[in-house]
Structure formats: structure tokens, C-alpha cells
Design an enzyme around this catalytic site. Sequence first.
Site, PDB file in Angstrom:
ATOM      1  CE  LYS A  89      79.882  65.860   8.452  1.00 24.34           C
ATOM      2  NZ  LYS A  89      80.495  64.885   9.306  1.00 24.34           N
ATOM      3  NE  ARG A  90      86.687  71.422   4.273  1.00 18.69           N
ATOM      4  CZ  ARG A  90      86.563  70.379   3.565  1.00 18.69           C
ATOM      5  NH1 ARG A  90      85.880  69.947   2.632  1.00 18.69           N
ATOM      6  NH2 ARG A  90      87.769  69.061   3.812  1.00 18.69           N
TER       7      ARG A  90
END
Length: 333
Positions: free
Chosen positions: A272-273
Site C-alpha cells: 500500500k505504501r
Amino acid sequence: MPLPDLDPLFERAADLRRQGPAGRYAPSPTGDLHTGNLRTALVAWLQARQAGARFVMRIEDLDQPRVREGSAEKILDDLRWLGLDWDEGPELGGPAGPYNQSERVGLYQAALLRLQARGLVYPCYCSRKDIAEAASAPHGPGGIIYPGSCRHLSASEREARQQERPDRPPAWRFVAGEREVVFEDLICGVQRQHLAEDVGDFVLRRADDIFAYQLAVVLDDALMGISDVVRGDDLLDSTARQIALFEAFDQPPPRFWHVPLMRDEAGERLSKRDGSDALDVLRERGLDAPAIIGLLAHSLGWVPEGARLSAPELLDELSPSALSALRDHPERH
């Protein structure tokens, strides 16, 4: 405020199981969903709908410091835009709610007290540094294994350890025991894990008072009557621990389906980063929901490249053996 009585809730869960199967998807609201998250959600939805099961949406927002404001609502909106639906969830309610983990903390506390009464957990005063520096700490497949330093402390020794760090409450660990857990994952096949040798006594409540994933997910799946858990195969290693907890609560474990993780061109699992494969990015590139469903289904070898179809259309086309055939998917190797 009194803690809930778990016994009638377990009885209600047994009634739910008697009514039929149930699947779930349980995202953490720590950022936007990427294609790997979307693919797992799609497979979980397909498995439940193929089985004629209830499909439960649960938000795993227990670790509040990592939660992003508005992320839970956006996740639900994105999944609906993709064409997925569910029968129970935070905005729908249902017989086993609430469906946000942050609203279920009293249940986890009651569960921990039950395990305490049975002598299955103990307070641990060790920091990560203590464990890393312990000469007796064995190593397993996942790294350093907790050596059980606090398992046999007397009451006076526990009091002394607490006085050494009065501002730091203990963590609580589950006694793994000398046992091998064997189960058959419906995608990955037969799995074996020796809890003491491969895992060690594991944390159920952290020193910062946040309940650990292992306890929360087991209690939630048990109380919601979940019969089938479809999730990424990065969680395969957690399954034996969770089965041990289901047994500690005298609850039947669900069937497990661990889906291959989607990886980038370098072979790394998506994060997700990074955000490069977030749904918003795909939409900005001009992909609509049928194109994204086609992309996800193609990545699993189910449809030709460039296929466009809705989630219900994919469900109609999918063979009953498609999910178990993921055992031979190249991303598993």
C-alpha cells in the site's frame, strides 16, 4: 463496564453455521487497496458466492495508530465500484456485529480472561531487545523464537518484574505447547507446523494494550460463524497458531484458502505504501470496473488478456475447481 458473556455468542455462532457457509473479506484501513488486495477480495467474494454463502465485510482497524482517516469508507466504496457486494458489514449491520474491530475490544478482553482462567496465557515482561539478546532464544523459520523466559515466573517474580518497569504493562502470550498442527489448505495443500519449534509462545495482547491480530481474527471468525477464510498466502504461516486458538475456545476452525500474492515486475509483493497499483491510479489510466475485473481474472489464468467482464459474469464463467487450481499458479513458486 461489564465484559460480554461469550457463551451465548458462541451459541449464536453455532446457529449461524447451521444455517449455511459464510465467507469474509477483512481489509485493514491503512491505505488504498492495490491490485493484490483487490484480487484477494475478488477471490473471497467468488468463493462465497459459488458456495451460496453469506459474505461478511469486516474492517480490521484494531491497530488505531496505523489507521488512516477515511480509509475504511473509501475501501468499501472502491469494492462496491468494482461490483462486489456483501450481506453483512459496518454499514449494513447483521447478526454478529459490530463489524469494525475497534468496536469489539470488550470481546477480545473477555476472550483473554477466559484463556487466563484456563492457564493458557501468561504475562510477559520482555522487550524485543530482551528477546533478541537472550542467549537461549532459539531460531525458527521466521527468525528468533521467544524462549519462554516469563512462562514459569512465580507471582513474586512477576511482581518484581512489573516494578522494574511500572509504566509498561506486560504483554500476554499464549502457551504454544509441544504439538504439531496439521491442516489442509484448499489451495496450498497439506501444511504442518510445530508450534513450539517453529513459532514459540506468541503474543495475544501487546504491551501497548493493543490486542494482537491472532486473537482478534480468531474470535471474530468464530463469533461470525465464518466457514471459509480466503486471504493472501503471506498469512499461511499464521494459520497453525489460529487453529490452536480456535481449539482453545472449543470452536471449529474454518477451511482456509490462501491465495497467491500479486507481485510487481521485480517479483516483490505489492505494498500500500507504493500506491502505483492503487485502484485510483488504474481508474486514472482509463480502466473501468470490467477492465479491472478482467485484469485480475487474467492474472489468475482464468480469462484471456484484455478480457472485460463484470464480477457476476466472472462468477457465471468460473468452474467449481478454479480456486483449488490456484495451487499450480506460478506466483506460488
